[in-house]
Design an enzyme around this catalytic site. Structure first.
Site, PDB file in Angstrom:
ATOM      1  N   ASN A   9       0.866  -1.179   0.000  1.00  0.00           N
ATOM      2  CA  ASN A   9       0.000   0.000   0.000  1.00  0.00           C
ATOM      3  C   ASN A   9       0.906   1.233   0.000  1.00  0.00           C
ATOM      4  OD1 ASN A   9      -1.817   2.025   0.449  1.00  0.00           O
ATOM      5  ND2 ASN A   9      -2.308   1.424   2.559  1.00  0.00           N
ATOM      6  N   LYS A  11       0.088   4.270  -0.424  1.00  0.00           N
ATOM      7  CA  LYS A  11      -0.559   5.496   0.078  1.00  0.00           C
ATOM      8  C   LYS A  11      -0.296   6.645  -0.913  1.00  0.00           C
ATOM      9  CE  LYS A  11      -0.134   3.507   4.584  1.00  0.00           C
ATOM     10  NZ  LYS A  11      -0.090   3.679   6.025  1.00  0.00           N
ATOM     11  N   HIS A  95      -9.500   1.497   4.645  1.00  0.00           N
ATOM     12  CA  HIS A  95      -8.246   1.718   5.372  1.00  0.00           C
ATOM     13  C   HIS A  95      -8.481   2.727   6.494  1.00  0.00           C
ATOM     14  CE1 HIS A  95      -4.173   2.937   6.305  1.00  0.00           C
ATOM     15  NE2 HIS A  95      -3.790   1.799   5.759  1.00  0.00           N
ATOM     16  N   GLU A  97      -6.846   5.154   7.515  1.00  0.00           N
ATOM     17  CA  GLU A  97      -6.614   6.560   7.154  1.00  0.00           C
ATOM     18  C   GLU A  97      -7.821   7.144   6.444  1.00  0.00           C
ATOM     19  OE1 GLU A  97      -2.900   5.864   5.173  1.00  0.00           O
ATOM     20  OE2 GLU A  97      -1.974   5.441   7.112  1.00  0.00           O
ATOM     21  N   GLU A 164      -5.432  -4.332  10.762  1.00  0.00           N
ATOM     22  CA  GLU A 164      -4.411  -3.305  10.925  1.00  0.00           C
ATOM     23  C   GLU A 164      -4.706  -2.490  12.182  1.00  0.00           C
ATOM     24  OE1 GLU A 164      -2.407  -2.379   6.919  1.00  0.00           O
ATOM     25  OE2 GLU A 164      -4.155  -1.097   7.072  1.00  0.00           O
ATOM     26  N   GLY A 170       2.440   2.804  10.643  1.00  0.00           N
ATOM     27  CA  GLY A 170       3.414   3.878  10.428  1.00  0.00           C
ATOM     28  C   GLY A 170       4.129   4.334  11.688  1.00  0.00           C
ATOM     29  N   SER A 208       3.426  -1.542  10.401  1.00  0.00           N
ATOM     30  CA  SER A 208       4.867  -1.607  10.609  1.00  0.00           C
ATOM     31  C   SER A 208       5.482  -2.968  10.306  1.00  0.00           C
ATOM     32  CB  SER A 208       5.217  -1.148  12.036  1.00  0.00           C
ATOM     33  OG  SER A 208       4.765   0.185  12.250  1.00  0.00           O
TER      34      SER A 208
HETATM   35  P1  PGA Z   1       2.796   0.715   7.590  1.00  0.00           P
HETATM   36  O1  PGA Z   1       1.328   0.877   6.929  1.00  0.00           O
HETATM   37  O2  PGA Z   1       3.352  -0.591   7.057  1.00  0.00           O
HETATM   38  O3  PGA Z   1       3.564   1.909   7.105  1.00  0.00           O
HETATM   39  O4  PGA Z   1       2.611   0.695   9.063  1.00  0.00           O
HETATM   40  C1  PGA Z   1       0.485  -0.211   6.760  1.00  0.00           C
HETATM   41  C2  PGA Z   1      -0.822   0.223   6.180  1.00  0.00           C
HETATM   42  O5  PGA Z   1      -1.300   1.309   6.553  1.00  0.00           O
HETATM   43  O6  PGA Z   1      -1.423  -0.484   5.352  1.00  0.00           O
END
Ligand code: PGA
Length: 248
Positions: A9, A11, A95, A97, A164, A170, A208
């Site tokens: 992903n 983003k 997601h 976000e 998640e 992140g 992460s």
């Molecule tokens: P990250 O994001 O690996 O940077 O923690 C994962 C995601 O949001 O799908």
């Protein structure tokens, strides 16, 4: 036996040129890797160029979002039909976000899943609790609520779930393998109780994930793969995660 699945992903990262650069160096790194499904979700603007470069590579193309109508006066939105014609076979929906910054509710997520499914797109549905919800011991309750709302009247064909935990996204704070497995088991139980075909659904962990922790996460019986953000932005680290998923 569920086949491991690793999805990137990106983003809101990478221009068209950066997408080309990534794919051209990533594909040779995984050309001899078997036994794992791979998908990449670039931003909308890079979908067409990514589709051309990924053709016949065995790596699938995913979008990061979709709207729940097929066409019409919805300025700025992208429909499932457009995603299909851009070469996508997958779409990430719900997601955290999007839930956090764009006010997506389970109801909206549910509408998106219905339209995506009707048009033949496979879906990665994201769910997961916040830190506060975990600290209040409400993780399982939140997961079940999100599943019930997002999957209302949805059959499981073409559905993959990504667990998640928001506090792990992140932040560099990965859930322990035990925490991931326990949450995945809760998801599997809910699916088994409420839908047909729950045993075949892949449940990915996200938050992460790195080349260093992928093997430990994949060692868990309920972890079928990963949705990778930050560590998918470099071809070498994403390739290491893909390889780690097979050796685990
Ligand atoms: P990250 O994001 O690996 O940077 O923690 C994962 C995601 O949001 O799908």
């Amino acid at each position: 036996m569920r086949k491991p699945f690793i999805a990137a992903n990106w983003k809101m990262n990478k221009t068209i040129e950066e997408t080309e650069e990534f794919i051209n160096s990533f594909l040779p790194m995984v050309s001899d890797v078997t036994g794992v499904d791979i998908a990449i979700a670039p931003p909308f603007t890079s979908l067409c160029v990514a589709a051309k470069l990924l053709k016949k590579s065995g790596v699938s193309l995913a979008a990061q979002n979709v709207f729940y109508e097929e066409k019409g006066a919805y300025t700025g939105e992208i429909s499932p039909v457009m995603l299909l014609s851009s070469g996508c076979t997958w779409v990430i929906i719900g997601h955290s976000e999007r839930r956090q910054y764009f006010s997506e509710t389970d109801e909206i997520v549910n509408k998106k899943i219905h339209t995506a499914g009707k048009n033949g797109l496979d879906v990665i549905l994201c769910i997961g609790e916040s830190l506060q919800e975990r600290e209040e011991d409400r993780t399982f309750e939140v997961i079940e609520q999100q599943l019930a709302g997002s999957l209302k009247d949805v059959q499981l064909d073409g559905i993959t779930i990504a667990y998640e935990p928001i506090w792990a996204i992140g932040t560099g704070k990965t859930a322990t393998k035990e925490q991931a497995n326990e949450a995945h088991a809760c998801i599997r139980d809910w699916l088994k109780k409420n839908r047909e075909g729950a045993g075949e659904v892949r449940i990915l962990y996200g938050g992460s994930v790195t080349p260093d922790n992928i093997e430990s996460l994949m060692s868990q019986p309920e972890v079928d793969g990963a949705l990778v953000g930050g560590a998918s932005l470099r071809p070498d680290s994403f390739a290491m995660i893909v390889k780690g998923a097979v050796t685990a």
